[in-house]
Design a protein around this motif. Structure first.
Motif, short mmCIF file in Angstrom:
data_model
loop_
_atom_site.label_atom_id
_atom_site.label_comp_id
_atom_site.label_asym_id
_atom_site.label_seq_id
_atom_site.Cartn_x
_atom_site.Cartn_y
_atom_site.Cartn_z
N TYR A 140 0.98 -1.85 -0.05
CA TYR A 140 0.02 -0.05 -0.01
C TYR A 140 0.78 0.94 -0.03
N TYR A 176 -0.22 4.13 -2.33
CA TYR A 176 -1.23 5.18 -1.65
C TYR A 176 -0.80 5.79 -0.87
N THR A 229 -11.10 2.01 3.25
CA THR A 229 -9.86 1.11 2.74
C THR A 229 -10.15 0.53 4.18
N LEU A 256 -4.17 1.54 9.38
CA LEU A 256 -3.86 0.32 7.72
C LEU A 256 -2.96 -0.92 9.16
#
Lengths: 258, 183
Positions: free
Chosen positions: A93, A96, A136, A250
């Motif tokens: 990730y 991003y 997300t 995350l």
């Protein structure tokens, strides 16, 4: 300048006018497709990112030029942050998170140019980014761990009696995350710019009242300089904070078990 | 323009002639769709720039540099090991050469000593032979001299006896002289 006295005999305080979204060409209403000042400054941020990361690294030198060093520094900074917080599997990730960081940091710094517009001082912008991160992370957590993702709310290291209460607090704090995540960035950027504008409004006082103006004008100019220096720091720190919080959220999605 | 006049009018009504319209432009929701649309465009553009071009390239450059650095370090370590080997070989050669030199010196010394011993022995022998010869010659000379003295003494004694007027009996004189010389 907001301090331009319209009537010539009084100070004009319009600290919030700099945040107005207006059409960049001509005037009129702002429709969703209109090229507004927000559009232009977002586009400039993208261009700067392109210039730094693509043009800056175009030579692919083993011994980097100055601009390539900066590009590599930015890359290494975020890459290390993602790896340190999310672990190896978080690196998927990295693009991003790098996108968010580069966009925020360039919006912030470009916004420091006098007369510039700061996209990140708008809640519309930061809320979209924060919600994107929130959604997300939540979807990713459920996709990766199914119902096991709910264990992020169940603090297994706490005493059993406390766990339901902690779970409630955790759930609330989880849903407050996008709010604090977005307001923190927009609020910081807005406050700094507004304060600079307020001091700027005091600066032309010497033109109106020479006596007290001789004291106030230099003081307000010094204050603008000082706040500006602080804002340079804040511009970077808020981009950093937004990015590191994204990494932390995350991490919850990737490793929900504390 | 009409809007501005309206705003100014409203502001005047409120009694704040020089302050812009109240409220934060951030909360003017009519501009949200514009900002959100362009933000999404900007983020998508940034994402593609980063994920397609910038990040692979920079990552590649960093990996390549890391590779070059580790290769160079490995090569440097290799060269260092070679240098150490070379130094060891040099030291060994030096030690070998020293011991060889020592051996050669010792050999030469031993040879010279042997030669010397032979020469000394030969010289001693020669000296011994010469001195033996000389002794013999001396003994001969001495013996010869003794004989001559005896002859001379006998002859002289005879002559003296004759001169004294005696009658010299050769045998008696000879015996007397011999006896005396044995003295």
């Amino acid at each position: 300048m907001a301090g331009d006295a319209k009537g010539g005999d009084e100070l004009v305080f319009k600290p919030m006018d700099q945040f107005k979204v207006e059409p960049f060409f001509g005037s009129g209403d702002v429709a969703w497709y209109t090229i507004s000042n927000a559009t232009v400054w977002m586009a400039l941020a993208v261009l700067c990112i392109f210039a730094l990361l693509v043009l800056g690294s175009s030579k692919r030198s083993i011994v980097p030029s100055r601009i390539q060093s900066i590009a590599e520094l930015a890359y290494g900074f975020i890459h290390k942050m993602v790896e340190d917080i999310c672990g190896k599997e978080g690196l998927k990730y990295f693009p991003y998170i790098m996108t968010l960081f580069m966009f925020i940091v360039f919006s912030n710094f470009l916004g420091l140019i006098p007369t510039a517009f700061t996209p990140t001082s708008h809640i519309a912008v930061t809320v979209i980014m924060a919600m994107a991160v929130f959604l997300t992370v939540t979807i990713l957590g459920f996709v990766k761990h199914g119902a096991g993702f709910l264990s992020v709310f169940w603090i297994s290291s706490a005493p059993l009696a406390l766990r339901p209460i902690l779970a409630l607090i955790e759930v609330i704090s989880y849903f407050v995350r996008p709010v604090s995540h977005s307001i923190r960035l927009a609020g910081n950027m807005m406050a700094g710019h507004a304060v600079i504008k307020v001091f700027a409004a005091f600066a032309p006082l010497v033109l109106i009242s020479t006596g007290i103006g001789l004291v106030v004008t230099p003081l307000s100019i010094i204050a603008i300089t000082a706040i500006y220096a602080l804002e340079v720091l804040v511009s970077f720190i808020q981009a950093y904070v937004f990015t590191i919080l994204t990494c932390v959220y995350l991490k919850d999605a990737l490793h929900p078990h504390h | 323009m009409a809007d501005e006049n309206l705003v100014d009018k409203t502001a005047t009504d409120i009694g704040e002639p020089t302050v812009s319209e109240p409220g934060m432009p951030q909360l003017d929701f009519t501009t949200w769709d514009n900002q959100i649309f362009w933000l999404v465009m900007a983020l998508i553009a940034t994402y593609f720039i980063l994920s397609r071009v910038a990040l692979p390239r920079i990552g590649g450059v960093l990996a390549e540099r890391q590779g070059t650095i580790s290769n160079d370090i490995a090569a440097a370590e290799d060269l260092k090991a070679k240098a150490v080997d070379a130094e060891a070989a040099y030291d060994k050669a030096l030690v070998d050469a020293r011991s060889e030199a020592g051996r050669i010196v010792a050999e030469a010394k031993a040879e010279i000593q042997a030669d010397l011993n032979v020469a000394i022995a030969k010289a001693d022998e020669e000296i011994a032979a010469k001195s033996a010869e000389s002794e013999k010659a001396i003994a001969e000379i001495r013996a010869g001299a003794l004989e001559s003295v005896k002859e001379v003494a006998k002859d002289t004694a005879k002559e003296i006896v004759a001169a004294m007027g005696g009658k010299a009996d050769a045998k008696t004189v000879n015996a007397a002289v011999t006896a005396r010389m044995k003295g």
